[in-house]
Design a protein around this motif. Structure first.
Motif, PDB file in Angstrom:
ATOM      1  N   PRO A 140      36.254  64.145  68.220  1.00  0.00           N
ATOM      2  CA  PRO A 140      36.175  64.796  66.903  1.00  0.00           C
ATOM      3  C   PRO A 140      35.502  63.896  65.876  1.00  0.00           C
ATOM      4  CG  PRO A 140      38.357  65.018  67.831  1.00  0.00           C
ATOM      5  CD  PRO A 140      37.611  64.061  68.712  1.00  0.00           C
ATOM      6  N   ASP A 141      34.715  64.514  65.011  1.00  0.00           N
ATOM      7  CA  ASP A 141      33.975  63.777  63.991  1.00  0.00           C
ATOM      8  C   ASP A 141      34.823  63.485  62.760  1.00  0.00           C
ATOM      9  OD1 ASP A 141      31.500  63.874  65.400  1.00  0.00           O
ATOM     10  OD2 ASP A 141      31.302  65.960  64.797  1.00  0.00           O
ATOM     11  N   ILE A 142      35.740  64.379  62.436  1.00  0.00           N
ATOM     12  CA  ILE A 142      36.448  64.292  61.173  1.00  0.00           C
ATOM     13  C   ILE A 142      37.943  64.524  61.400  1.00  0.00           C
ATOM     14  CG2 ILE A 142      36.697  65.314  58.874  1.00  0.00           C
ATOM     15  CD1 ILE A 142      33.796  66.288  59.167  1.00  0.00           C
ATOM     16  N   GLU A 143      38.772  63.641  60.849  1.00  0.00           N
ATOM     17  CA  GLU A 143      40.210  63.872  60.828  1.00  0.00           C
ATOM     18  C   GLU A 143      40.537  64.386  59.433  1.00  0.00           C
ATOM     19  OE1 GLU A 143      44.359  61.418  61.248  1.00  0.00           O
ATOM     20  OE2 GLU A 143      42.519  60.478  61.911  1.00  0.00           O
ATOM     21  N   ASN A 144      41.019  65.612  59.364  1.00  0.00           N
ATOM     22  CA  ASN A 144      41.247  66.191  58.042  1.00  0.00           C
ATOM     23  C   ASN A 144      42.348  67.231  58.084  1.00  0.00           C
ATOM     24  OD1 ASN A 144      40.028  68.313  59.338  1.00  0.00           O
ATOM     25  ND2 ASN A 144      38.242  68.375  58.035  1.00  0.00           N
ATOM     26  N   MET A 145      42.467  67.979  57.031  1.00  0.00           N
ATOM     27  CA  MET A 145      43.470  69.030  56.947  1.00  0.00           C
ATOM     28  C   MET A 145      42.898  70.326  57.522  1.00  0.00           C
ATOM     29  SD  MET A 145      44.682  68.023  53.130  1.00  0.00           S
ATOM     30  CE  MET A 145      45.782  69.371  52.917  1.00  0.00           C
ATOM     31  N   GLN A 146      43.767  71.119  58.126  1.00  0.00           N
ATOM     32  CA  GLN A 146      43.379  72.413  58.670  1.00  0.00           C
ATOM     33  C   GLN A 146      44.051  73.510  57.849  1.00  0.00           C
ATOM     34  OE1 GLN A 146      41.341  72.436  61.485  1.00  0.00           O
ATOM     35  NE2 GLN A 146      41.355  70.224  61.200  1.00  0.00           N
ATOM     36  N   VAL A 147      43.327  74.560  57.542  1.00  0.00           N
ATOM     37  CA  VAL A 147      43.922  75.719  56.886  1.00  0.00           C
ATOM     38  C   VAL A 147      44.571  76.569  57.970  1.00  0.00           C
ATOM     39  CG1 VAL A 147      43.489  77.812  55.553  1.00  0.00           C
ATOM     40  CG2 VAL A 147      42.261  75.704  55.000  1.00  0.00           C
ATOM     41  N   ILE A 148      45.873  76.818  57.844  1.00  0.00           N
ATOM     42  CA  ILE A 148      46.599  77.637  58.805  1.00  0.00           C
ATOM     43  C   ILE A 148      46.503  79.107  58.421  1.00  0.00           C
ATOM     44  CG2 ILE A 148      48.874  78.104  59.810  1.00  0.00           C
ATOM     45  CD1 ILE A 148      47.614  75.404  60.634  1.00  0.00           C
ATOM     46  N   GLY A 149      46.597  79.398  57.142  1.00  0.00           N
ATOM     47  CA  GLY A 149      46.473  80.788  56.716  1.00  0.00           C
ATOM     48  C   GLY A 149      46.911  81.000  55.280  1.00  0.00           C
ATOM     49  N   PHE A 150      46.861  82.268  54.882  1.00  0.00           N
ATOM     50  CA  PHE A 150      47.233  82.691  53.538  1.00  0.00           C
ATOM     51  C   PHE A 150      48.244  83.823  53.671  1.00  0.00           C
ATOM     52  CE2 PHE A 150      42.919  81.170  53.561  1.00  0.00           C
ATOM     53  CZ  PHE A 150      42.877  80.303  52.481  1.00  0.00           C
ATOM     54  N   SER A 151      49.184  83.902  52.742  1.00  0.00           N
ATOM     55  CA  SER A 151      50.189  84.948  52.805  1.00  0.00           C
ATOM     56  C   SER A 151      50.775  85.185  51.421  1.00  0.00           C
ATOM     57  CB  SER A 151      51.293  84.543  53.784  1.00  0.00           C
ATOM     58  OG  SER A 151      52.205  85.589  53.980  1.00  0.00           O
ATOM     59  N   LYS A 152      51.484  86.300  51.273  1.00  0.00           N
ATOM     60  CA  LYS A 152      52.119  86.649  50.002  1.00  0.00           C
ATOM     61  C   LYS A 152      53.623  86.800  50.201  1.00  0.00           C
ATOM     62  CE  LYS A 152      48.172  89.077  48.130  1.00  0.00           C
ATOM     63  NZ  LYS A 152      47.669  90.308  47.530  1.00  0.00           N
ATOM     64  N   GLY A 153      54.364  86.576  49.123  1.00  0.00           N
ATOM     65  CA  GLY A 153      55.808  86.762  49.114  1.00  0.00           C
ATOM     66  C   GLY A 153      56.338  86.552  47.716  1.00  0.00           C
ATOM     67  N   LEU A 154      57.633  86.771  47.544  1.00  0.00           N
ATOM     68  CA  LEU A 154      58.245  86.546  46.237  1.00  0.00           C
ATOM     69  C   LEU A 154      58.257  85.068  45.872  1.00  0.00           C
ATOM     70  CD1 LEU A 154      61.249  89.030  46.435  1.00  0.00           C
ATOM     71  CD2 LEU A 154      59.073  89.308  45.216  1.00  0.00           C
ATOM     72  N   ASP A 155      58.315  84.197  46.906  1.00  0.00           N
ATOM     73  CA  ASP A 155      58.238  82.751  46.727  1.00  0.00           C
ATOM     74  C   ASP A 155      57.560  82.163  47.968  1.00  0.00           C
ATOM     75  OD1 ASP A 155      60.185  82.597  48.763  1.00  0.00           O
ATOM     76  OD2 ASP A 155      61.821  82.435  47.331  1.00  0.00           O
ATOM     77  N   ILE A 156      57.402  80.848  48.011  1.00  0.00           N
ATOM     78  CA  ILE A 156      56.678  80.207  49.109  1.00  0.00           C
ATOM     79  C   ILE A 156      57.423  80.368  50.437  1.00  0.00           C
ATOM     80  CG2 ILE A 156      57.633  77.880  48.818  1.00  0.00           C
ATOM     81  CD1 ILE A 156      53.938  78.736  49.495  1.00  0.00           C
ATOM     82  N   ASN A 157      58.760  80.426  50.387  1.00  0.00           N
ATOM     83  CA  ASN A 157      59.531  80.607  51.613  1.00  0.00           C
ATOM     84  C   ASN A 157      59.294  81.983  52.234  1.00  0.00           C
ATOM     85  OD1 ASN A 157      60.814  78.032  51.531  1.00  0.00           O
ATOM     86  ND2 ASN A 157      62.142  78.817  49.920  1.00  0.00           N
ATOM     87  N   GLU A 158      59.320  83.017  51.407  1.00  0.00           N
ATOM     88  CA  GLU A 158      59.059  84.367  51.903  1.00  0.00           C
ATOM     89  C   GLU A 158      57.616  84.491  52.386  1.00  0.00           C
ATOM     90  OE1 GLU A 158      58.617  88.578  49.813  1.00  0.00           O
ATOM     91  OE2 GLU A 158      60.727  87.944  49.926  1.00  0.00           O
ATOM     92  N   ALA A 159      56.698  83.861  51.676  1.00  0.00           N
ATOM     93  CA  ALA A 159      55.297  83.883  52.097  1.00  0.00           C
ATOM     94  C   ALA A 159      55.140  83.239  53.475  1.00  0.00           C
ATOM     95  CB  ALA A 159      54.423  83.174  51.064  1.00  0.00           C
ATOM     96  N   PHE A 160      55.890  82.160  53.748  1.00  0.00           N
ATOM     97  CA  PHE A 160      55.826  81.506  55.059  1.00  0.00           C
ATOM     98  C   PHE A 160      56.377  82.419  56.149  1.00  0.00           C
ATOM     99  CE2 PHE A 160      57.576  78.581  58.309  1.00  0.00           C
ATOM    100  CZ  PHE A 160      56.360  78.096  58.767  1.00  0.00           C
ATOM    101  N   VAL A 161      57.478  83.092  55.873  1.00  0.00           N
ATOM    102  CA  VAL A 161      58.031  84.044  56.842  1.00  0.00           C
ATOM    103  C   VAL A 161      57.020  85.153  57.118  1.00  0.00           C
ATOM    104  CG1 VAL A 161      59.840  85.789  57.189  1.00  0.00           C
ATOM    105  CG2 VAL A 161      60.438  83.528  56.291  1.00  0.00           C
ATOM    106  N   ASN A 162      56.375  85.661  56.073  1.00  0.00           N
ATOM    107  CA  ASN A 162      55.364  86.708  56.242  1.00  0.00           C
ATOM    108  C   ASN A 162      54.153  86.199  57.016  1.00  0.00           C
ATOM    109  OD1 ASN A 162      56.962  88.550  54.898  1.00  0.00           O
ATOM    110  ND2 ASN A 162      56.020  88.145  52.907  1.00  0.00           N
ATOM    111  N   LEU A 163      53.776  84.942  56.795  1.00  0.00           N
ATOM    112  CA  LEU A 163      52.673  84.342  57.543  1.00  0.00           C
ATOM    113  C   LEU A 163      52.993  84.339  59.036  1.00  0.00           C
ATOM    114  CD1 LEU A 163      49.970  82.584  57.359  1.00  0.00           C
ATOM    115  CD2 LEU A 163      51.517  80.643  57.629  1.00  0.00           C
ATOM    116  N   GLN A 164      54.217  83.936  59.373  1.00  0.00           N
ATOM    117  CA  GLN A 164      54.622  83.891  60.781  1.00  0.00           C
ATOM    118  C   GLN A 164      54.683  85.291  61.392  1.00  0.00           C
ATOM    119  OE1 GLN A 164      57.806  80.852  61.775  1.00  0.00           O
ATOM    120  NE2 GLN A 164      58.021  81.036  59.543  1.00  0.00           N
ATOM    121  N   LYS A 165      55.167  86.264  60.642  1.00  0.00           N
ATOM    122  CA  LYS A 165      55.264  87.645  61.142  1.00  0.00           C
ATOM    123  C   LYS A 165      53.892  88.235  61.428  1.00  0.00           C
ATOM    124  CE  LYS A 165      59.585  89.045  58.933  1.00  0.00           C
ATOM    125  NZ  LYS A 165      60.179  89.886  57.869  1.00  0.00           N
ATOM    126  N   SER A 166      52.939  87.949  60.557  1.00  0.00           N
ATOM    127  CA  SER A 166      51.610  88.549  60.706  1.00  0.00           C
ATOM    128  C   SER A 166      50.677  87.732  61.593  1.00  0.00           C
ATOM    129  CB  SER A 166      50.972  88.779  59.331  1.00  0.00           C
ATOM    130  OG  SER A 166      50.791  87.555  58.657  1.00  0.00           O
TER     131      SER A 166
END
Length: 76
Positions: free
Chosen positions: A22-48
């Motif tokens: 690998p050429d670059i060690e960096n951050m990876q974008v896992i995804g985007f999601s919506k929810g009432l707060d960040i915890n709900e958004a994470f649950v929705n990310l996993q569901k979808s």
């Protein structure tokens, strides 16, 4: 609330790279999601995105996106 989910795990290759290393060690974008707060958004990310359970990613960071202000940049 919109959430962005990233990880420091993983590597990327630059375009047209022919190397097996690998050429670059960096951050990876896992995804985007919506929810009432960040915890709900994470649950929705996993569901979808059920495939996330099968990846080797372990630690995911959630970032709340509070405004719709964007800045665009060009490297060239």
């Amino acid at each position: 609330m919109n959430g962005r989910f990233i990880t420091f795990e993983g590597f990327t290759f630059q375009p047209d790279s022919e190397s097996d290393v690998p050429d670059i060690e960096n951050m990876q974008v896992i995804g985007f999601s919506k929810g009432l707060d960040i915890n709900e958004a994470f649950v929705n990310l996993q569901k979808s995105n059920k495939y996330l359970k099968d990846t080797s990613f372990d630690e995911i960071i959630g970032i709340e996106l509070k405004d719709k202000k964007f800045s665009y940049f060009n490297l060239k």
